[in-house]
Design an enzyme around this catalytic site. Structure first.
Site, PDB file in Angstrom:
ATOM      1  N   ASN A 298      -3.046  18.267   7.458  1.00  0.00           N
ATOM      2  CA  ASN A 298      -2.521  19.526   7.955  1.00  0.00           C
ATOM      3  C   ASN A 298      -1.011  19.562   7.783  1.00  0.00           C
ATOM      4  OD1 ASN A 298      -2.459  22.000   9.165  1.00  0.00           O
ATOM      5  ND2 ASN A 298      -2.469  21.203  11.263  1.00  0.00           N
ATOM      6  N   ASP A 325       5.108  12.117   6.783  1.00  0.00           N
ATOM      7  CA  ASP A 325       4.010  12.542   7.683  1.00  0.00           C
ATOM      8  C   ASP A 325       2.935  11.453   7.733  1.00  0.00           C
ATOM      9  OD1 ASP A 325       2.519  13.951   9.482  1.00  0.00           O
ATOM     10  OD2 ASP A 325       2.020  15.608   8.144  1.00  0.00           O
ATOM     11  N   HIS A 329      -5.179   7.034  11.037  1.00  0.00           N
ATOM     12  CA  HIS A 329      -6.346   7.441  11.826  1.00  0.00           C
ATOM     13  C   HIS A 329      -7.402   6.348  11.785  1.00  0.00           C
ATOM     14  CE1 HIS A 329      -5.172  11.422  12.997  1.00  0.00           C
ATOM     15  NE2 HIS A 329      -4.874  11.756  11.760  1.00  0.00           N
ATOM     16  N   PRO A 343      -7.039  15.358  10.677  1.00  0.00           N
ATOM     17  CA  PRO A 343      -6.183  15.523   9.506  1.00  0.00           C
ATOM     18  C   PRO A 343      -5.087  14.457   9.467  1.00  0.00           C
ATOM     19  CG  PRO A 343      -5.544  17.096  11.200  1.00  0.00           C
ATOM     20  CD  PRO A 343      -6.692  16.288  11.760  1.00  0.00           C
TER      21      PRO A 343
HETATM   22  O1  DOR Z   1      -2.193  15.929   8.993  1.00  0.00           O
HETATM   23  C1  DOR Z   1      -1.520  15.862  10.011  1.00  0.00           C
HETATM   24  N1  DOR Z   1      -1.654  14.832  10.862  1.00  0.00           N
HETATM   25  N2  DOR Z   1      -0.663  16.838  10.291  1.00  0.00           N
HETATM   26  C2  DOR Z   1      -0.028  16.911  11.474  1.00  0.00           C
HETATM   27  O2  DOR Z   1       0.739  17.821  11.663  1.00  0.00           O
HETATM   28  C3  DOR Z   1      -0.278  15.892  12.516  1.00  0.00           C
HETATM   29  C4  DOR Z   1      -0.747  14.635  11.928  1.00  0.00           C
HETATM   30  C5  DOR Z   1      -1.325  13.667  12.925  1.00  0.00           C
HETATM   31  O3  DOR Z   1      -0.729  13.469  13.999  1.00  0.00           O
HETATM   32  O4  DOR Z   1      -2.349  13.054  12.644  1.00  0.00           O
END
Ligand code: DOR
Length: 454
Positions: A298, A325, A329, A343
């Site tokens: 995102n 960025d 995860h 995302p």
């Molecule tokens: O892809 C994304 N991951 N976009 C974001 O703005 C937040 C981020 C996340 O914290 O994982």
């Protein structure tokens, strides 16, 4: 009184031993090309600074840097370190190792932690933990709104005046959607000498969105994230920043339309800066065909023509800098059905190589340009005075040595991050970070190619 005196003696002796340590770490970097320009030179590092630059320099420890390029250490304005709260995916320590291996000497840790970094206690924790680890300067980003909820401002002044001296505020992951709240945030941060970094996403336009709105999302049956949702917020915020004479930074620019808005806003004197991620410079929504959530991010991956415009904008300076960025995860949050996946992508260890691949190899940036977009501009935007400095005698030895001839194959499992969600898995990328120095101290060293390092 005596207690105070002994405290200050202790402090002085700590400082003395720190400086002895630096003196011992006298290092000569032999045969390196500064910014990839001119003839190879030797660089003497002593007491944490570049003590001399010339030929035939000697020292107790020599690093053979023939064929390598020296650049100022990279500064990442946009890193998710996940501590506190999601230490199963990344910690300040593992993220710092990844950053140093990626050539970074300073990172800005985003506020969407658990608890949220919306107060002095959390930002000071992040700051102190970063200092303890000591591999990279970890600067906490403060949330703009309490709990990232978009309802009322967080304690911006308290965070700015805390030991962490917060200078970037962002609700990243969420947009500060309320225009009045955004206006107030800009007014407050102007007074604090700080900047608001906006995650530009009009939430009403992206409710339920899963992929870039266009032909591919339609064919795949994924709800669309329209380019206008980003562009509308960037245009609105540029108008607000101009209105109140404040500084605005735009996170992860992803569309050609946003570049048009930035060009217009800069031409009329708006104090706006912007970043682009390596993945938005490299990847398109063609990646989505296999529904592999490693490609979910995102803002979403856009079209090939957006990618081309972003590269040109970075080369020209309309987009000021690269920011990763870096978003680790957990396996279960990525290796699941597309709509349930979180995302985000890893970025710290692959950023330089992606910039080499997308910008240097095609001739859109030279090494001076890489120094500009990965070190100097981000340091200026964040107001860091000791990062992004020129490679010159008397300046801090905060730098990175890059091998432009070598390449490596990315393996998520070998990266220093706890999570492994890299979209570049299995790809051979050009440019290898050989060594990173922070104020004269070696923070990463990599002699062989491969995902890991020593
Ligand atoms: O892809 C994304 N991951 N976009 C974001 O703005 C937040 C981020 C996340 O914290 O994982």
């Amino acid at each position: 009184m005596s207690e105070l005196a002994s405290e200050s003696d202790k402090h002085r002796s700590e400082l003395a031993s720190e400086s002895d340590r630096h003196r011992r770490e006298l290092l000569v970097i032999k045969g390196v090309r500064l910014y990839g320009e001119g003839d190879p030179v030797d660089m003497l590092v002593a007491d944490g600074v570049i003590a001399d630059v010339g030929t035939g320099l000697e020292g107790p420890e020599a690093v053979d840097a023939h064929g390598l390029v020296a650049l100022p250490g990279f500064v990442d304005l946009h890193t998710h370190l996940r501590e506190p709260g999601r230490e199963d995916t990344e910690t300040i320590e593992t993220g710092s190792v990844a950053a140093a291996l990626g050539g970074y000497t300073a990172v800005f840790a985003m506020a969407n932690t658990d608890p949220v970094a919306d107060n002095a206690v959390v930002v000071e924790h992040v700051w102190r933990r970063g200092r303890e680890v000591g591999l990279v300067d970890v600067h906490p980003v403060g949330a703009v709104t309490a709990g990232l909820a978009g309802q009322r401002l967080a304690e911006l002044g308290t965070m700015a005046r805390s030991e962490a001296a917060v200078r970037i505020f962002s609700d990243d992951g969420h947009c500060v959607a309320d225009p009045l709240l955004m206006r107030r945030a800009l007014e407050y941060t102007r007074g604090l000498g700080a900047v608001v970094a906006q995650h530009a996403e009009e939430p009403r336009l992206t409710a339920g969105a899963q992929a870039h709105e266009g032909e591919r999302a339609a064919r795949l049956g994924l709800a669309g994230w329209p380019a206008a949702a980003e562009e509308a917020i960037v245009a609105r915020d540029c108008l607000l920043a101009k209105q109140v004479d404040a500084r605005l930074h735009v996170c992860h620019v992803s569309t050609a339309g946003t570049v048009d808005v930035l060009r217009w806003a800069k031409a009329r004197g708006t104090k706006v800066s912007a970043e682009v991620t390596p993945h938005h410079l490299a990847l398109t929504d063609e990646r989505l065909t296999g529904y592999d959530p490693v490609n979910k991010v995102n803002p979403p991956l856009r079209t090939a023509s957006d990618v081309q415009v972003l590269r040109e904008a970075l080369a020209e300076g309309v987009v000021d800098c690269v920011a990763t960025d870096h978003a680790p995860h957990a396996e279960q949050d990525k290796n699941c059905e597309w709509s349930a996946a979180r995302p985000g992508m890893l970025g710290l260890q692959t950023a330089l190589s992606v910039v080499v691949d997308t910008m240097v190899r095609p001739g859109m940036l030279d090494w001076r340009g890489v120094a500009r977009v990965m070190s100097e501009r981000p340091a200026q935007i964040a107001g860091l005075v000791d990062q992004g400095r020129p490679l010159a005698i008397g300046e801090p030895a905060t730098l990175v040595l890059v091998d432009p001839r070598d390449s490596w194959v990315v393996r998520g499992a070998d990266l220093a991050s706890i999570a492994g969600n890299t979209p570049f898995e299995g790809m051979r990328l050009p440019g290898v970070v050989r060594m990173t120095l922070l104020r004269g101290r070696v923070t990463a060293r990599r002699s062989t190619t491969g995902g890991g390092g020593t």
